[in-house]
Motif scaffolding. Structure first.
Motif, PDB file in Angstrom:
ATOM      1  N   LEU A  97     -10.862   5.324  57.668  1.00 39.73           N
ATOM      2  CA  LEU A  97      -9.591   5.028  57.008  1.00 39.73           C
ATOM      3  C   LEU A  97      -8.665   4.396  58.028  1.00 39.73           C
ATOM      4  O   LEU A  97      -8.745   4.702  59.227  1.00 39.73           O
ATOM      5  N   ASP A  98      -7.763   3.537  57.560  1.00 39.45           N
ATOM      6  CA  ASP A  98      -6.801   2.918  58.468  1.00 39.45           C
ATOM      7  C   ASP A  98      -5.566   3.789  58.668  1.00 39.45           C
ATOM      8  O   ASP A  98      -4.863   3.659  59.675  1.00 39.45           O
ATOM      9  N   ALA A  99      -5.314   4.678  57.706  1.00 39.31           N
ATOM     10  CA  ALA A  99      -4.154   5.573  57.811  1.00 39.31           C
ATOM     11  C   ALA A  99      -4.289   6.688  56.791  1.00 39.31           C
ATOM     12  O   ALA A  99      -5.083   6.599  55.841  1.00 39.31           O
ATOM     13  N   HIS A 100      -3.497   7.726  56.995  1.00 39.96           N
ATOM     14  CA  HIS A 100      -3.382   8.797  56.006  1.00 39.96           C
ATOM     15  C   HIS A 100      -1.938   9.257  55.987  1.00 39.96           C
ATOM     16  O   HIS A 100      -1.309   9.394  57.037  1.00 39.96           O
ATOM     17  N   THR A 101      -1.421   9.518  54.762  1.00 32.74           N
ATOM     18  CA  THR A 101      -0.052   9.997  54.643  1.00 32.74           C
ATOM     19  C   THR A 101       0.100  10.883  53.416  1.00 32.74           C
ATOM     20  O   THR A 101      -0.390  10.554  52.332  1.00 32.74           O
TER      21      THR A 101
END
Length: 212
Positions: free
Chosen positions: A148-152
């Motif tokens: 994944l490129d990011a998680h929020t």
């Protein structure tokens, strides 16, 4: 463990007594989630994990996320790197937000779903796509491994303590959409956390703050 280390504190989803008071971050504190992704586990889906971290005075020094059905163990040691099944992890340092895959999630409290839906709408209109595996410790480790490129999303300390350290040691950046409350260690604060590839972190953070 309590008999061997009586001076150590324990924080977990099953044991939150006194957490958040002024002094209970002092000294050694174990942050444990014995089962992240409980619903996945109950439905025989593979995305669930055991997470454990050790913090001293609010700073996380080591953490492990073990996902048995996926056959992976993620480890992070402050200043020593991050690893998956013994192989060192390194976050890619290139890419754009419009081409990114972003992990996110939804709260169990249905009254808090609408802000999460607004976040999803914002993400899906500004990035390539989103993923929701419903096990944030794994999602954040996926940022560490470049899946994944990011998680929020808004999370609890036991969701972010080990996984956040693993991601940072792999080269990701972690921060928060809002302000971390005074006296609350950033390593243990999960509300509106952002964990991302350095190439997209600032742009993603600005995007998420634009809805506040």
């Amino acid at each position: 463990m309590t008999s061997a280390y009586p001076e150590h504190g324990i924080l977990s989803e099953e044991n939150t007594d006194g957490f958040g008071t002024k002094n209970n971050f002092d000294g050694p504190l174990w942050i444990i989630d014995p089962l992240d992704g409980t619903v996945n586990y109950a439905h025989r889906l593979p995305h669930f994990a055991i997470s454990a971290a050790i913090a001293v005075d609010g700073m996380v020094w080591a953490g492990v996320v073990y996902a048995p059905d996926l056959g992976v163990t993620y480890v992070g040691i402050r200043g020593k790197g991050a690893f998956c099944n013994g192989k060192e992890l390194q976050v890619p340092r290139s890419g754009s937000l419009t081409d990114s895959i972003i992990g996110t999630g939804f709260p169990h409290d249905k009254e808090k779903v609408h802000p999460a839906l607004a976040r999803v709408n914002l993400l899906t209109t500004h990035c390539r796509d989103i993923r929701r595996f419903a096990a944030p410790t794994i999602d954040i480790c996926y940022v560490a491994s470049g899946r994944l490129d990011a998680h929020t999303e808004s999370l609890a300390p036991w969701d972010v303590a080990a996984a956040g350290l693993i991601a940072r040691e792999a080269g990701a950046i972690t921060g928060h959409v809002g302000v971390v409350p005074s006296g609350y260690p950033p390593d243990l604060y999960g509300e509106e956390i952002v964990c991302a590839n350095p190439a997209i972190y600032e742009e993603l953070l600005s995007l998420l703050r634009s809805r506040v």
